[in-house]
Design a protein around this motif. Structure first.
Motif: not given
Length: 288
Positions: A119-123, A239-244, A249-252
């Motif tokens: 996950l970008p946040l954790v990375a 990641p393809w259908v929503t802004p970052r 936070p949603a993917t986290f």
């Protein structure tokens, strides 16, 4: 008197950190982006700077004994992402701390970072931790299981009349109150602890969290379990259908809710009391 420099001072945890170190007799320097956000902050002094701009930090840590960073973003704003703040801004702080010969640098990480590393946040957080631990400055990393503030969305769902869970809802977590976490951080830096995983005193399954939220507002329990395949599908599509600022936070959340987030328990604050305080503060009425 020892001096602590607190980054992320106006955030959920930062305010508790300022209060805790002040209570222990430290001279507290609070780093803020704007002094207007520092209302009721328990700090000896407030300095304005942009941690993403290293030149703005020059000289701010001279004479500082300890840096504590709770700096990070939950939602990525336009033009600023996790890499810019959770990694680079903290790296800028570290470099200035090195220049000023600060004795110790403490950082608030996340529990189970290895399992969430994609996950970008954790990375971004994990990469900073790697830089911190290779620095010549002594370091303390505290990895909480989750904050009480993270769980407030469950209360919001209960307030709307239904809580939605993925799968069985039996994964567990023990979130910790900001005041308890600040106490743990201060103890860890005082003791020179290198790394500490920490959670709150109570462990809940997701179902139990939902039930507690409903109980706190006196509402009937209405929980709907969605297929876990839907969660996995959302992880792929978001990641393809929503802004970052949305999918970050949603993917986290979607990833973290699929694993146990349980750490050694600390503290005295109970989640039921936190929910009730929110209910009273917000004047929540039950929707039946």
């Amino acid at each position: 008197m020892k001096t602590v420099f607190i980054a992320g001072a106006t955030g959920y945890l930062g305010r508790y950190l300022c209060a805790e170190y002040s209570r222990r007799g430290w001279y507290v320097i609070a780093l803020v982006r704007s002094a207007k956000t520092a209302v009721a902050l328990a700090a000896s002094s407030v300095v304005e700077a942009e941690a993403t701009q290293p030149e703005s930090l020059t000289g701010l840590m001279d004479g500082v004994d300890l840096v504590v960073s709770a700096l990070g973003i939950t939602q990525q704003a336009d033009g600023v992402g996790y890499r810019d703040v959770d990694y680079q801004a903290n790296l800028n702080l570290l470099h200035e701390a090195e220049r000023a010969r600060v004795g110790r640098f403490a950082y608030l990480h996340v529990l189970n970072a290895a399992a969430l590393r994609d996950l970008p946040l954790v990375a971004a957080k994990a990469d900073f931790v790697a830089a911190l631990r290779s620095s010549r400055i002594a370091s303390t990393v505290v990895a909480p299981s989750g904050y009480f503030s993270d769980i407030e969305d469950v209360l919001s769902m209960a307030r709307s009349g239904r809580v939605w869970l993925f799968g069985s809802g039996l994964t567990r977590m023990n979130p910790i109150h900001g005041a308890d976490l600040a106490h743990v951080v201060a103890d860890a830096t005082d003791a020179g602890t290198a790394w500490q995983d920490v959670g709150g005193p109570e462990t809940f399954t997701q179902v139990e969290l939902a039930e507690l939220a409903f109980a706190s507002i006196g509402a009937p329990i209405r929980i709907t379990h969605l297929p876990d395949a839907l969660r996995r599908c959302a992880l792929s599509l978001l990641p393809w259908v929503t802004p970052r600022r949305v999918h970050g936070p949603a993917t986290f959340f979607l990833s973290a809710c699929a694993i146990d987030m349980v750490a050694p328990p600390q503290g005295t604050h109970r989640l039921s009391e936190h929910f009730k305080a929110l209910r009273d503060a917000q004047g929540l009425e039950v929707i039946r």
